[in-house]
Design a protein around this motif. Structure first.
Motif, PDB file in Angstrom:
ATOM      1  N   TYR A  76       0.858  -1.229   0.101  1.00 33.12           N
ATOM      2  CA  TYR A  76       0.093   0.108  -0.083  1.00 33.12           C
ATOM      3  C   TYR A  76       0.715   1.398   0.146  1.00 33.12           C
ATOM      4  O   TYR A  76       0.541   2.194  -0.776  1.00 33.12           O
ATOM      5  CB  TYR A  76      -0.959   0.074   1.048  1.00 33.12           C
ATOM      6  N   LEU A  77       1.964   1.244   0.898  1.00 32.02           N
ATOM      7  CA  LEU A  77       2.746   2.561   0.944  1.00 32.02           C
ATOM      8  C   LEU A  77       3.671   2.633  -0.490  1.00 32.02           C
ATOM      9  O   LEU A  77       3.605   3.779  -0.837  1.00 32.02           O
ATOM     10  CB  LEU A  77       3.924   2.362   2.028  1.00 32.02           C
ATOM     11  N   ARG A  78       3.906   1.640  -1.029  1.00 29.79           N
ATOM     12  CA  ARG A  78       4.544   1.786  -2.359  1.00 29.79           C
ATOM     13  C   ARG A  78       3.622   2.280  -3.357  1.00 29.79           C
ATOM     14  O   ARG A  78       3.947   2.943  -4.554  1.00 29.79           O
ATOM     15  CB  ARG A  78       5.154   0.548  -2.786  1.00 29.79           C
ATOM     16  N   ALA A  79       2.202   1.739  -3.461  1.00 29.13           N
ATOM     17  CA  ALA A  79       1.282   2.233  -4.244  1.00 29.13           C
ATOM     18  C   ALA A  79       0.924   3.621  -4.065  1.00 29.13           C
ATOM     19  O   ALA A  79       0.696   4.359  -5.065  1.00 29.13           O
ATOM     20  CB  ALA A  79      -0.297   1.275  -4.158  1.00 29.13           C
ATOM     21  N   VAL A  80       0.998   3.905  -2.805  1.00 28.60           N
ATOM     22  CA  VAL A  80       0.593   5.616  -2.836  1.00 28.60           C
ATOM     23  C   VAL A  80       1.757   6.431  -3.173  1.00 28.60           C
ATOM     24  O   VAL A  80       1.558   7.475  -3.952  1.00 28.60           O
ATOM     25  CB  VAL A  80       0.780   5.953  -1.112  1.00 28.60           C
ATOM     26  N   VAL A  81       2.991   6.035  -3.184  1.00 27.69           N
ATOM     27  CA  VAL A  81       4.285   6.590  -3.854  1.00 27.69           C
ATOM     28  C   VAL A  81       3.827   6.688  -5.348  1.00 27.69           C
ATOM     29  O   VAL A  81       4.280   7.488  -6.025  1.00 27.69           O
ATOM     30  CB  VAL A  81       5.643   6.016  -3.311  1.00 27.69           C
ATOM     31  N   ASN A  82       3.689   5.363  -5.751  1.00 29.86           N
ATOM     32  CA  ASN A  82       3.344   5.219  -7.417  1.00 29.86           C
ATOM     33  C   ASN A  82       2.332   6.224  -7.903  1.00 29.86           C
ATOM     34  O   ASN A  82       2.346   6.735  -8.914  1.00 29.86           O
ATOM     35  CB  ASN A  82       3.108   3.728  -7.480  1.00 29.86           C
ATOM     36  N   THR A  83       1.385   6.451  -7.065  1.00 28.61           N
ATOM     37  CA  THR A  83       0.258   7.023  -7.356  1.00 28.61           C
ATOM     38  C   THR A  83       0.509   8.639  -7.393  1.00 28.61           C
ATOM     39  O   THR A  83       0.213   9.365  -8.442  1.00 28.61           O
ATOM     40  CB  THR A  83      -0.852   6.884  -6.359  1.00 28.61           C
ATOM     41  N   VAL A  84       1.467   8.872  -6.255  1.00 27.02           N
ATOM     42  CA  VAL A  84       1.734  10.439  -6.577  1.00 27.02           C
ATOM     43  C   VAL A  84       2.727  10.752  -7.687  1.00 27.02           C
ATOM     44  O   VAL A  84       2.502  11.700  -8.224  1.00 27.02           O
ATOM     45  CB  VAL A  84       2.522  10.814  -5.169  1.00 27.02           C
ATOM     46  N   LEU A  85       3.631   9.739  -7.871  1.00 26.06           N
ATOM     47  CA  LEU A  85       4.353  10.012  -9.250  1.00 26.06           C
ATOM     48  C   LEU A  85       3.648   9.893 -10.502  1.00 26.06           C
ATOM     49  O   LEU A  85       3.866  10.731 -11.456  1.00 26.06           O
ATOM     50  CB  LEU A  85       5.525   8.947  -9.125  1.00 26.06           C
ATOM     51  N   PHE A  86       2.759   9.082 -10.596  1.00 27.36           N
ATOM     52  CA  PHE A  86       1.924   8.605 -11.792  1.00 27.36           C
ATOM     53  C   PHE A  86       0.941   9.979 -12.211  1.00 27.36           C
ATOM     54  O   PHE A  86       0.988  10.792 -13.210  1.00 27.36           O
ATOM     55  CB  PHE A  86       0.844   7.423 -11.555  1.00 27.36           C
ATOM     56  N   GLY A  88       1.311  13.087 -10.415  1.00 26.00           N
ATOM     57  CA  GLY A  88       2.218  14.202 -10.395  1.00 26.00           C
ATOM     58  C   GLY A  88       2.912  14.753 -11.582  1.00 26.00           C
ATOM     59  O   GLY A  88       2.834  15.531 -12.480  1.00 26.00           O
ATOM     60  N   ILE A  89       3.567  13.561 -12.235  1.00 26.59           N
ATOM     61  CA  ILE A  89       4.445  13.685 -13.333  1.00 26.59           C
ATOM     62  C   ILE A  89       3.679  13.583 -14.743  1.00 26.59           C
ATOM     63  O   ILE A  89       3.687  14.475 -15.454  1.00 26.59           O
ATOM     64  CB  ILE A  89       5.539  12.612 -13.607  1.00 26.59           C
ATOM     65  N   GLY A  90       2.600  12.558 -14.452  1.00 25.71           N
ATOM     66  CA  GLY A  90       1.762  12.504 -15.770  1.00 25.71           C
ATOM     67  C   GLY A  90       1.048  13.854 -16.274  1.00 25.71           C
ATOM     68  O   GLY A  90       0.874  14.199 -17.450  1.00 25.71           O
ATOM     69  N   VAL A  91       0.439  14.354 -14.924  1.00 26.94           N
ATOM     70  CA  VAL A  91      -0.764  15.582 -15.258  1.00 26.94           C
ATOM     71  C   VAL A  91       0.086  16.565 -15.623  1.00 26.94           C
ATOM     72  O   VAL A  91      -0.082  17.244 -16.656  1.00 26.94           O
ATOM     73  CB  VAL A  91      -1.684  15.727 -13.776  1.00 26.94           C
ATOM     74  N   LYS A  94       1.791  16.311 -18.925  1.00 26.16           N
ATOM     75  CA  LYS A  94       0.696  16.246 -20.255  1.00 26.16           C
ATOM     76  C   LYS A  94       0.279  17.594 -20.416  1.00 26.16           C
ATOM     77  O   LYS A  94      -0.005  18.135 -21.618  1.00 26.16           O
ATOM     78  CB  LYS A  94      -0.333  15.355 -19.554  1.00 26.16           C
ATOM     79  N   MET A  95      -0.314  18.352 -19.229  1.00 19.23           N
ATOM     80  CA  MET A  95      -0.907  19.631 -19.469  1.00 19.23           C
ATOM     81  C   MET A  95       0.067  20.856 -19.934  1.00 19.23           C
ATOM     82  O   MET A  95      -0.332  21.488 -20.817  1.00 19.23           O
ATOM     83  CB  MET A  95      -1.433  20.071 -18.249  1.00 19.23           C
ATOM     84  N   PHE A  96       1.383  20.693 -19.555  1.00 25.54           N
ATOM     85  CA  PHE A  96       2.438  21.812 -19.986  1.00 25.54           C
ATOM     86  C   PHE A  96       2.697  21.501 -21.675  1.00 25.54           C
ATOM     87  O   PHE A  96       2.505  22.372 -22.224  1.00 25.54           O
ATOM     88  CB  PHE A  96       3.690  21.596 -19.242  1.00 25.54           C
ATOM     89  N   LEU A  97       2.906  20.252 -21.844  1.00 26.58           N
ATOM     90  CA  LEU A  97       3.058  20.045 -23.431  1.00 26.58           C
ATOM     91  C   LEU A  97       1.798  20.362 -24.133  1.00 26.58           C
ATOM     92  O   LEU A  97       1.660  20.833 -25.449  1.00 26.58           O
ATOM     93  CB  LEU A  97       3.326  18.476 -23.477  1.00 26.58           C
ATOM     94  N   LEU A 164      11.349   1.144 -12.209  1.00 24.64           N
ATOM     95  CA  LEU A 164      11.486   2.617 -12.734  1.00 24.64           C
ATOM     96  C   LEU A 164      11.092   2.335 -14.080  1.00 24.64           C
ATOM     97  O   LEU A 164      10.273   3.284 -14.745  1.00 24.64           O
ATOM     98  CB  LEU A 164      12.932   2.914 -12.565  1.00 24.64           C
ATOM     99  N   LEU A 165      11.622   1.445 -14.721  1.00 24.17           N
ATOM    100  CA  LEU A 165      10.957   1.438 -16.185  1.00 24.17           C
ATOM    101  C   LEU A 165       9.781   0.995 -16.413  1.00 24.17           C
ATOM    102  O   LEU A 165       9.012   1.884 -17.383  1.00 24.17           O
ATOM    103  CB  LEU A 165      12.013   0.326 -16.953  1.00 24.17           C
ATOM    104  N   ALA A 166       9.076   0.105 -15.824  1.00 19.86           N
ATOM    105  CA  ALA A 166       7.578  -0.100 -15.814  1.00 19.86           C
ATOM    106  C   ALA A 166       6.624   1.133 -15.473  1.00 19.86           C
ATOM    107  O   ALA A 166       5.931   1.290 -16.086  1.00 19.86           O
ATOM    108  CB  ALA A 166       7.403  -1.488 -14.869  1.00 19.86           C
ATOM    109  N   LEU A 167       7.299   1.701 -14.259  1.00 18.62           N
ATOM    110  CA  LEU A 167       6.544   2.868 -14.067  1.00 18.62           C
ATOM    111  C   LEU A 167       6.686   4.071 -14.866  1.00 18.62           C
ATOM    112  O   LEU A 167       5.663   4.797 -15.387  1.00 18.62           O
ATOM    113  CB  LEU A 167       6.843   3.482 -12.359  1.00 18.62           C
ATOM    114  N   GLY A 168       7.598   4.239 -15.541  1.00 19.60           N
ATOM    115  CA  GLY A 168       7.838   5.309 -16.557  1.00 19.60           C
ATOM    116  C   GLY A 168       7.050   4.807 -17.900  1.00 19.60           C
ATOM    117  O   GLY A 168       6.508   5.752 -18.467  1.00 19.60           O
ATOM    118  N   SER A 169       7.085   3.524 -18.329  1.00 20.55           N
ATOM    119  CA  SER A 169       6.226   3.270 -19.066  1.00 20.55           C
ATOM    120  C   SER A 169       4.946   3.496 -19.052  1.00 20.55           C
ATOM    121  O   SER A 169       3.962   4.099 -19.854  1.00 20.55           O
ATOM    122  CB  SER A 169       6.386   1.678 -19.528  1.00 20.55           C
TER     123      SER A 169
END
Length: 303
Positions: A76-86, A88-91, A94-97, A164-169
């Motif tokens: 769960y703790l790792r999923a929270v971190v992944n959600t924040v990265l997914f 935070g970075i994704g949105v 995406k919006m800036f580009l 990291l590669l999977a999350l980046g994908s």
């Protein structure tokens, strides 16, 4: 006062007293019955598909012991971190580009219009098909590694065996899938900006990047904020991208809250824990919804 300021401040003043207040008429008799007849089906659908499922989910996740179990679960703790990265970075990327590309597609050239039609195809394609396609392209013998081997003579990585590669994908596929939609939103908003403002800004010496920083972005700032908030809400609940691209692997190390809740509910037969994992995002989502509603009510999304 500069020319651009004169253009922005021009226009007849609007007096609150001069506004015509909409008349309110109470429905009576047959009109009231017809109104009830039209509203009832929509209210029933809303109750069955929104109110009841959400209320049942809250009831399932009502026990505090479920959240204690989540806190002590490393997944769960790792999923929270992944959600924040997914999110935070994704949105933000995406919006800036999307904002930058909307300016590119605004140019009146025929080949840019053709390119725009091709550019929006990822958004038109169903999310499931797009994500599955990327999943197979990133396999060990997939298209991406084949291109790396043919062009550079190197063996591509095993994309889904590294966190990291999977999350980046996952993040790249999410940006690729949804960026065209927001680009179109910003493109329409740019078209609404009066040309007089740009002409006045050019007289004042604001051209190129300066025009974007001092004219375009301030006019689109409110819309940009609203779109970012709405995109954040959607991204937090995004299940398809992570589930179909990386599958949460390796060993659930790239799960986000949505896919982790699915894992709890169906893989280990703990539906209450799965609902609690998803509902744990509510303390973040509720303030975003409130802020979004307040901004919409004040009409600050308009240019």
């Amino acid at each position: 006062m500069s020319s651009m300021q004169q253009v922005l401040t021009a226009g007849p003043p609007v007096s609150g007293k001069g506004r015509r207040q909409p008349s309110r008429r109470h429905l009576r008799g047959a009109d009231f019955r017809w109104a009830i007849a039209f509203v009832t089906p929509y209210a029933a659908v809303f109750f069955v598909f929104v109110v009841y499922p959400f209320s049942y989910a809250l009831w399932m996740a009502r026990k505090l012991s479920l959240y204690a179990d989540l806190i002590f679960d490393p997944l769960y703790l790792r999923a929270v971190v992944n959600t924040v990265l997914f999110v935070g970075i994704g949105v933000n990327v995406k919006m800036f580009l999307a904002l930058l590309l909307s300016g590119f597609f605004l140019r009146p050239r025929w080949w840019i219009k053709v390119l725009l039609a091709v550019y929006v195809l990822p958004w038109v394609i169903a999310a499931a098909q797009a994500c599955v396609s990327f999943h197979w392209m990133l396999q060990q013998e997939g298209l991406v590694n084949g291109v790396l081997s043919a062009m550079f003579g190197i063996d591509g990585p095993t994309w889904f065996n590294d966190r990291l590669l999977a999350l980046g994908s996952n993040i790249v596929v999410y940006i690729w899938k949804w960026m065209p939609f927001w680009t179109l939103i910003f493109l329409v908003a740019r078209i609404k900006i009066p040309q007089d403002i740009y002409d006045a800004a050019e007289i004042d010496g604001a051209t190129g990047a300066r025009r974007f920083v001092h004219v375009t972005f301030p006019l689109l700032a409110n819309l940009y904020l609203l779109c970012s908030l709405l995109s954040t809400l959607w991204a937090v609940g995004d299940f398809t991208t992570v589930y179909l691209v990386s599958g949460g692997g390796p060993a659930h190390s790239t799960d986000v809250l949505a896919t982790l809740g699915f894992h709890y509910a169906f893989d280990i037969a703990a539906p209450a824990l799965g609902v609690a994992a998803v509902m744990s995002a509510l303390p973040v989502l509720i303030p975003i919804v409130i802020l979004l509603m307040r901004r919409l009510q004040t009409g600050e999304a308009e240019l």
